[in-house]
Design an enzyme around this catalytic site. Sequence first.
Site, PDB file in Angstrom:
ATOM      1  CB  THR A 118      -0.805   0.060   1.082  1.00 34.09           C
ATOM      2  OG1 THR A 118       0.043  -0.379   2.430  1.00 34.09           O
ATOM      3  CG2 THR A 118      -2.035  -0.929   1.246  1.00 34.09           C
ATOM      4  CG  ASN A 119       1.137   3.291   2.377  1.00 27.52           C
ATOM      5  OD1 ASN A 119       0.547   4.243   1.667  1.00 27.52           O
ATOM      6  ND2 ASN A 119       0.819   3.042   3.613  1.00 27.52           N
ATOM      7  N   GLY A 199       0.533  -7.034   6.968  1.00 30.63           N
ATOM      8  CA  GLY A 199      -0.685  -7.396   7.540  1.00 30.63           C
ATOM      9  C   GLY A 199      -0.547  -8.354   8.756  1.00 30.63           C
ATOM     10  N   GLY A 217      -0.343  -3.191  13.985  1.00 27.04           N
ATOM     11  CA  GLY A 217      -1.676  -3.737  13.807  1.00 27.04           C
ATOM     12  C   GLY A 217      -2.475  -3.017  12.884  1.00 27.04           C
ATOM     13  CB  CYS A 250      -3.328   1.063   8.488  1.00 28.77           C
ATOM     14  SG  CYS A 250      -1.822   1.882   9.009  1.00 28.77           S
ATOM     15  CG  LEU A 419       1.286   5.207  11.979  1.00 23.36           C
ATOM     16  CD1 LEU A 419      -0.253   5.876  11.825  1.00 23.36           C
ATOM     17  CD2 LEU A 419       2.271   6.275  12.208  1.00 23.36           C
TER      18      LEU A 419
END
Length: 493
Positions: A118-119, A199, A217, A250, A419
């Site tokens: 995603t990034n 994930g 998470g 996320c 994060l």
Amino acid sequence: MVRDQDLVSIQEARDGIAAASIAQKMYASFTQEQVDRIVEAIAQAAYKQAENLAVLAVTETKMGIIEHKKIKNELASQGVYEAIRHEKTIGIIHEDRVAKQVEIAYPFGVIAAVTPVTNPTATAIFKTLIALKAQNAIVFSPHPTAVNCTIEALKICQQAAVHAGAPEGLIQWISHPTIKGTEELMHHRDVQLILATGGAGLVKAAYSSGKPAYGVGPGNVPVYIDRTANVNEAMKQIIDSKSFDNSTICATEQAIVVHQEVKAQVMAALAENGAILLSGQDKEKLAKVISPVARTLNSHIVGKPATVIAHMANIDVPRHTRVLVAEEQEIGKEYPFSMEKLSPILGLYTARSQEEAVKICRRLLDVGGRGHSLAIHAQDEHFVKQFAAQMPVSRILVNTLASVGAAGGTTSLTPSFTLGCGAYGGNITSDNISAHHLLNKKRVAYGVKALTIPPPRHPQNIQAPSMQAIEGVAIDSLTIEKIVEEVLTKLSN
């Protein structure tokens, strides 16, 4: 020639770790000025290539929006650099003359890093900067569907680092990533720390490796619109945030919880900001596209535009549609609109009171995302603090875009693309991970308190007889032997 990809991946991991280990031992002797010069060079080089890397990432992964990926790359390079540039990470980093204590930094060594689809480029740049700032080497395992763009980002960082005086080999990667290769990387004896972004399975594997690990998470971010909110501004920010890079961060909002007193305003503001409210059969068709298999997200919608997802569901929407919205009452993994969707789709829940809003948000976080983030739009600061205290999350974003706000883009939070979710999410930290998380500290402590050791009151050279207690009565070993002998005699008769 056909080659076993797992064996290739494992060997690349081993070779990369070996090269990184040699380079890091050299790098460990560098001064703060030398390290800072290298970190600055990497940040500048990556920033200049932010747009090119964005194009590569979107082209390869088929996810996100080029202009938004560019912003991510800029935050990951220049934004992160500005946050860490003045931080001391070499030698004595703190001295307390009153307490007579000195803190001396030292690196972990070789860090294993895993990057998400995603990034991909932003995460690669970010992790490189914070690792090298703390005098570590780093070896990457890119996501298999984002290999080329990730490696290109790492090459830019590597070339800039070497040109600024870094040892060659300080930044390494697996060019044929497989699960086995990633496992070899995380379990290798010469890797001292793991930075895992991905994930839940990947994070669990990192924590199970026996190494210190920073894993994060999933997010399932509720956004509450309170009755005291500036509704028009709130809705603009929510739709801007949800459509940012097609919702691949996320920390992006996943469900709106609105106080019933301002619901009419919210519904009117949806259309004004390019969001379409679906109901009836259209809602059912979209739910099946979100989760064709119960309790599981359809990976084909991740990072796709709202219009593309609507077409997948055979729903007609205007060409300018930015976000798809559906009202929902139920919450649970079997209800797709209450899941983390990683796409421009929002569930919408109505709360009859502030107390009910708290309950709905907590239930949504229980579906997934405990420990991560939550957003609230409200003007009552007292209520915001009350609300925040009841939320099992590590970041509460107030009157801002949750997606980029959590990463430090629109808030004073530390710029980061990893994060932490804290104890709520099973992570070791609730912080936005940065350079200071990637170093250790020696502490030199001088004696500042007097302590008198008293002499013993009784002689210490007298040995007490061996004593044991049976039913509260103290008896010596000779008595025990006599009792045993009598019992055995009785048994033999």
